[in-house]
Design a protein around this motif. Structure first.
Motif, PDB file in Angstrom:
ATOM      1  N   SER A  25     -17.396 -21.911  10.366  1.00 11.49           N
ATOM      2  CA  SER A  25     -18.381 -22.869   9.850  1.00 11.49           C
ATOM      3  C   SER A  25     -18.396 -24.180  10.627  1.00 11.49           C
ATOM      4  CB  SER A  25     -18.088 -23.156   8.376  1.00 11.49           C
ATOM      5  OG  SER A  25     -16.757 -23.620   8.292  1.00 11.49           O
ATOM      6  N   TYR A  26     -17.463 -24.353  11.563  1.00 12.23           N
ATOM      7  CA  TYR A  26     -17.404 -25.668  12.213  1.00 12.23           C
ATOM      8  C   TYR A  26     -18.494 -25.875  13.254  1.00 12.23           C
ATOM      9  CZ  TYR A  26     -15.166 -23.717  16.424  1.00 12.23           C
ATOM     10  OH  TYR A  26     -14.903 -23.014  17.564  1.00 12.23           O
ATOM     11  N   ILE A  27     -19.164 -24.789  13.656  1.00  9.81           N
ATOM     12  CA  ILE A  27     -20.333 -24.932  14.523  1.00  9.81           C
ATOM     13  C   ILE A  27     -21.538 -24.555  13.647  1.00  9.81           C
ATOM     14  CG2 ILE A  27     -21.460 -24.178  16.654  1.00  9.81           C
ATOM     15  CD1 ILE A  27     -18.662 -23.275  17.656  1.00  9.81           C
ATOM     16  N   ILE A  61     -21.175 -15.604  23.254  1.00 10.89           N
ATOM     17  CA  ILE A  61     -19.914 -14.954  23.647  1.00 10.89           C
ATOM     18  C   ILE A  61     -18.715 -15.859  23.410  1.00 10.89           C
ATOM     19  CG2 ILE A  61     -21.093 -13.435  25.259  1.00 10.89           C
ATOM     20  CD1 ILE A  61     -19.985 -15.111  27.586  1.00 10.89           C
ATOM     21  N   GLN A  62     -18.957 -17.152  23.220  1.00 12.73           N
ATOM     22  CA  GLN A  62     -17.882 -18.111  22.920  1.00 12.73           C
ATOM     23  C   GLN A  62     -16.694 -17.933  23.863  1.00 12.73           C
ATOM     24  OE1 GLN A  62     -18.285 -20.719  21.097  1.00 12.73           O
ATOM     25  NE2 GLN A  62     -20.277 -20.204  20.313  1.00 12.73           N
ATOM     26  N   SER A  63     -15.488 -17.806  23.300  1.00 13.60           N
ATOM     27  CA  SER A  63     -14.325 -17.858  24.195  1.00 13.60           C
ATOM     28  C   SER A  63     -14.112 -16.583  25.001  1.00 13.60           C
ATOM     29  CB  SER A  63     -13.060 -18.227  23.422  1.00 13.60           C
ATOM     30  OG  SER A  63     -12.842 -17.335  22.368  1.00 13.60           O
ATOM     31  N   SER A 158     -25.664 -27.650  19.382  1.00 11.94           N
ATOM     32  CA  SER A 158     -25.046 -27.687  18.059  1.00 11.94           C
ATOM     33  C   SER A 158     -23.531 -27.813  18.208  1.00 11.94           C
ATOM     34  CB  SER A 158     -25.435 -26.406  17.309  1.00 11.94           C
ATOM     35  OG  SER A 158     -24.627 -26.147  16.214  1.00 11.94           O
ATOM     36  N   GLU A 159     -22.994 -27.084  19.172  1.00 15.04           N
ATOM     37  CA  GLU A 159     -21.551 -27.119  19.377  1.00 15.04           C
ATOM     38  C   GLU A 159     -21.097 -28.458  19.929  1.00 15.04           C
ATOM     39  OE1 GLU A 159     -19.981 -23.555  21.337  1.00 15.04           O
ATOM     40  OE2 GLU A 159     -18.034 -24.499  21.101  1.00 15.04           O
ATOM     41  N   SER A 160     -21.884 -29.012  20.823  1.00 14.05           N
ATOM     42  CA  SER A 160     -21.514 -30.293  21.402  1.00 14.05           C
ATOM     43  C   SER A 160     -21.495 -31.384  20.323  1.00 14.05           C
ATOM     44  CB  SER A 160     -22.490 -30.648  22.510  1.00 14.05           C
ATOM     45  OG  SER A 160     -22.180 -31.908  23.015  1.00 14.05           O
ATOM     46  N   LEU A 189     -20.490 -28.001  30.720  1.00 12.36           N
ATOM     47  CA  LEU A 189     -20.339 -26.694  31.371  1.00 12.36           C
ATOM     48  C   LEU A 189     -19.606 -25.722  30.430  1.00 12.36           C
ATOM     49  CD1 LEU A 189     -20.445 -24.747  33.798  1.00 12.36           C
ATOM     50  CD2 LEU A 189     -18.347 -25.826  34.670  1.00 12.36           C
ATOM     51  N   TYR A 190     -18.581 -26.240  29.779  1.00 16.79           N
ATOM     52  CA  TYR A 190     -17.799 -25.412  28.855  1.00 16.79           C
ATOM     53  C   TYR A 190     -18.691 -24.850  27.732  1.00 16.79           C
ATOM     54  CZ  TYR A 190     -14.484 -24.548  25.031  1.00 16.79           C
ATOM     55  OH  TYR A 190     -13.803 -23.989  23.984  1.00 16.79           O
ATOM     56  N   TYR A 191     -19.507 -25.711  27.127  1.00 12.54           N
ATOM     57  CA  TYR A 191     -20.373 -25.253  26.028  1.00 12.54           C
ATOM     58  C   TYR A 191     -21.465 -24.312  26.530  1.00 12.54           C
ATOM     59  CZ  TYR A 191     -18.181 -28.635  22.950  1.00 12.54           C
ATOM     60  OH  TYR A 191     -17.268 -29.321  22.198  1.00 12.54           O
TER      61      TYR A 191
HETATM   62  N1  GLU Z   1     -16.798 -22.664  21.869  1.00  7.30           N
HETATM   63  C1  GLU Z   1     -15.747 -22.434  20.919  1.00  7.30           C
HETATM   64  C2  GLU Z   1     -14.917 -23.691  20.778  1.00  7.30           C
HETATM   65  O1  GLU Z   1     -14.648 -24.314  21.754  1.00  7.30           O
HETATM   66  C3  GLU Z   1     -14.945 -21.265  21.384  1.00  7.30           C
HETATM   67  C4  GLU Z   1     -13.820 -20.943  20.456  1.00  7.30           C
HETATM   68  C5  GLU Z   1     -13.504 -19.493  20.363  1.00  7.30           C
HETATM   69  O2  GLU Z   1     -14.300 -18.619  20.612  1.00  7.30           O
HETATM   70  O3  GLU Z   1     -12.363 -19.237  20.011  1.00  7.30           O
HETATM   71  O4  GLU Z   1     -14.564 -24.076  19.714  1.00  7.30           O
END
Ligand code: GLU
Length: 307
Positions: A25-27, A61-63, A158-160, A189-191
């Motif tokens: 829920s944090y994103i 795909i996140q991490s 949203s994540e940023s 770049l990370y996001y």
């Molecule tokens: N973008 C996510 C973060 O930095 C990736 C975390 C994950 O997939 O574990 O919080």
């Protein structure tokens, strides 16, 4: 082996778990995911995908992007990457800052958030931010064979906005002199990498080279060296699942990477790749249904590397 019936059986075996996990829920954008969804894709040596459930539905795909970023960084930086990030499991949640203080801003491994931020920073220094981001996207398009793979910009934004933890990590690393580009540029770049949208079948297809010593067996393309492929698998095995990498080795026994969007990618050396996705997470932050599905799959096939 009849892989289609195998996957169909896995889907019915885990049906009872569907909806039990908790969506991250944090994103804010991720919080809207439907925990009932479940997809599984198995990609074999010739590149064909066997799928069941929601295997063609896209998610960020996140991490899991960290795995491809390590391959990219090893290509550009070779062994000098290890001057900036370690390769030991952390035994802590993905975004933990505790170890970073004790270890003076050198993240434990590139599959933690801090480690992935350092990898992005190194790639920016070597290639430039735009080129590094474009190269990642092109790589995933080529490897998945789908030129429509794209970044979900709304999700990245949203994540940023919700990114206080990652911002803290990045600033902390910078304070120790292990970040060489402006924090906000590194994070963007990370996001961007984390927000690439792909399906189970695309992700499993893209990672196929890791099951065949760095060569995509379906196209014959050499993607990375045998030794780098082996080492990326070693990182996935020891560090791929937050503080549950030991549990994953115990229950599944394959190199893998979990993500907060509820995907788990696993490499079956010499056989293929499998990707599961179901957004509900267990207490360790891994897909609850995905984990049950992989465990069932391995019980039925004996594909663990520890047999
Ligand atoms: N973008 C996510 C973060 O930095 C990736 C975390 C994950 O997939 O574990 O919080």
């Amino acid at each position: 082996m009849d892989y289609q019936s195998l996957l169909n059986d896995v889907v019915s075996d885990v049906a009872a778990y569907r909806g039990q996990g908790k969506v991250a829920s944090y994103i804010p954008t991720l919080a809207q995911a439907d925990p009932q969804k479940f997809g599984i894709a198995l990609v074999l040596k010739d590149g064909t995908a066997v799928t069941a459930g929601d295997a063609e539905e896209s998610f960020s795909i996140q991490s899991i992007s960290y795995v491809f970023a390590v391959a990219q960084a090893l290509h550009h930086l070779k062994g000098s990457l290890w001057n900036h990030v370690g390769r030991e499991p952390s035994g802590l949640p993905v975004g933990s800052i505790v170890q970073l203080e004790l270890e003076k801003g050198r993240p434990r491994n590139p599959l933690t958030s801090g480690g992935a931020i350092v990898v992005c920073d190194q790639l920016m220094t070597t290639c430039g931010a735009a080129a590094a981001g474009d190269e990642m996207l092109e790589f995933l398009r080529d490897r998945s064979g789908d030129p429509s793979v794209a970044v979900d910009d709304n999700l990245a934004m949203s994540e940023s906005r919700a990114g206080a933890f990652n911002r803290s990590l990045a600033n902390f690393i910078a304070a120790f002199g292990n970040l060489h580009n402006p924090v906000e540029e590194v994070l963007s770049l990370y996001y961007r990498n984390c927000s690439i949208a792909m399906s189970c079948s695309q992700l499993a297809r893209a990672a196929l080279f890791l099951a065949f010593d760095g060569v995509d067996p379906a196209t014959g393309d050499t993607i990375t060296t045998e030794s780098r492929s082996r080492r990326i698998n070693a990182l996935m095995m020891t560090c791929g699942h937050y503080d549950s990498s030991g549990d994953f080795a115990f229950r599944v026994g394959l190199p893998g990477k979990s993500s907060v969007s509820g995907a788990i990618l696993a490499v079956i050396p010499g056989t293929g790749t499998v990707c599961v996705w179901s957004p509900g997470l267990n207490a360790a932050g891994m897909s609850l249904v995905g984990m049950a599905a992989l465990e069932t799959l391995i019980d039925r096939t004996g594909w663990s590397v520890f047999v």
